[in-house]
Design an enzyme around this catalytic site. Structure first.
Site, PDB file in Angstrom:
ATOM      1  N   CYS A   1       7.881  -5.329  -5.715  1.00  0.00           N
ATOM      2  CA  CYS A   1       6.464  -5.644  -5.476  1.00  0.00           C
ATOM      3  C   CYS A   1       5.914  -6.665  -6.467  1.00  0.00           C
ATOM      4  O   CYS A   1       5.306  -7.670  -6.080  1.00  0.00           O
ATOM      5  CB  CYS A   1       5.628  -4.366  -5.469  1.00  0.00           C
ATOM      6  SG  CYS A   1       5.526  -3.488  -7.049  1.00  0.00           S
TER       7      CYS A   1
ATOM      8  N   HIS B   1       2.125  -0.287  -7.917  1.00  0.00           N
ATOM      9  CA  HIS B   1       2.370  -1.186  -6.786  1.00  0.00           C
ATOM     10  C   HIS B   1       1.311  -2.276  -6.755  1.00  0.00           C
ATOM     11  O   HIS B   1       0.155  -2.056  -7.130  1.00  0.00           O
ATOM     12  CB  HIS B   1       2.350  -0.413  -5.470  1.00  0.00           C
ATOM     13  CG  HIS B   1       2.746  -1.251  -4.288  1.00  0.00           C
ATOM     14  ND1 HIS B   1       4.002  -1.801  -4.166  1.00  0.00           N
ATOM     15  CD2 HIS B   1       2.042  -1.659  -3.196  1.00  0.00           C
ATOM     16  CE1 HIS B   1       4.060  -2.500  -3.041  1.00  0.00           C
ATOM     17  NE2 HIS B   1       2.889  -2.437  -2.441  1.00  0.00           N
TER      18      HIS B   1
ATOM     19  N   ASN C   1       2.837  -7.590   0.988  1.00  0.00           N
ATOM     20  CA  ASN C   1       3.487  -6.954  -0.153  1.00  0.00           C
ATOM     21  C   ASN C   1       4.935  -6.622   0.163  1.00  0.00           C
ATOM     22  O   ASN C   1       5.354  -6.606   1.318  1.00  0.00           O
ATOM     23  CB  ASN C   1       2.729  -5.691  -0.552  1.00  0.00           C
ATOM     24  CG  ASN C   1       2.770  -4.607   0.521  1.00  0.00           C
ATOM     25  OD1 ASN C   1       3.105  -3.467   0.252  1.00  0.00           O
ATOM     26  ND2 ASN C   1       2.420  -4.928   1.765  1.00  0.00           N
TER      27      ASN C   1
END
Length: 204
Positions: free
Chosen positions: A120, A168, A180
């Protein structure tokens, strides 16, 4: 005598009908009870499955948080530039989303920062490198950079974070969505920016 006999016959016939009806009703009740037990058993099985999945998800999130924390400590919030497909263009921030879209479908891989796979924070780091902005390879470290942005003021290109602690990060694309690289076994994709534990946004 005939009338009495007829009455007795009618009573006997009525009794048999009632007995038959009771037997039929008992059969229905038994069938319903069996179905109820099967449904309850299936519900319990599904509850156990959901509980197991939730446990697995929490375990994954804790592992992800631990990896992000180790990454942040190891790198000491330093930035190391990935090797881009194209050199940084110093393009305006409005092009961040356009650049990010080029990598839709690229696979997630822990520790990867492009161009063929990303985790991420590696994804956001790589994309922002294309516009000449250096980010650390850590979602927690990225969550401390730049300007905090309230949800009502989000703009495409802002970094959006999840988790407590943060584990994240994605790039806001507008309309409550972000691009993402979410997790192992998944790919770079567009998903909800606010699902899960929303942890705010930053503008590098």
């Amino acid at each position: 005598i005939l009338k009495v006999s007829n009455i007795k016959a009618e009573i006997e016939q009525t009794r048999k009908k009632l007995k038959s009806n009771l037997k039929y009703q008992g059969s229905i009740v038994k069938t319903i009870s069996n179905k109820k037990r099967r449904v309850e058993s299936e519900l319990q099985r599904k509850k156990r499955l959901i509980g197991s999945l939730e446990t697995d998800l929490r375990t994954y999130e804790r592992a992800q948080e631990s990896r992000e924390l180790r990454s942040a400590k190891n790198q000491k919030n330093s930035y190391s530039s990935p090797v881009p497909i194209n050199p940084p263009t110093n393009a305006p921030r409005s092009s961040v989303v356009q650049i990010a879209m080029r990598y839709l479908g690229r696979p997630y891989r822990w520790g990867a920062a492009g161009p063929n796979a990303f985790d991420c924070s590696g994804f956001t780091m790589y994309v922002y490198a294309q516009v000449g902005v250096g980010l650390p390879h850590s979602s927690q470290a990225q969550s401390r950079l730049g300007q905090a942005v309230p949800m009502s003021s989000l703009q495409p290109g802002d970094l959006v974070f999840r988790g407590s602690p943060v584990h994240h990060v994605g790039i806001y694309v507008g309309g409550g969505r972000m691009i993402n690289s979410p997790r192992s076994g998944d790919v770079v994709k567009i998903s909800s920016a606010f699902s899960g534990r929303y942890a705010g946004a930053r503008r590098p």
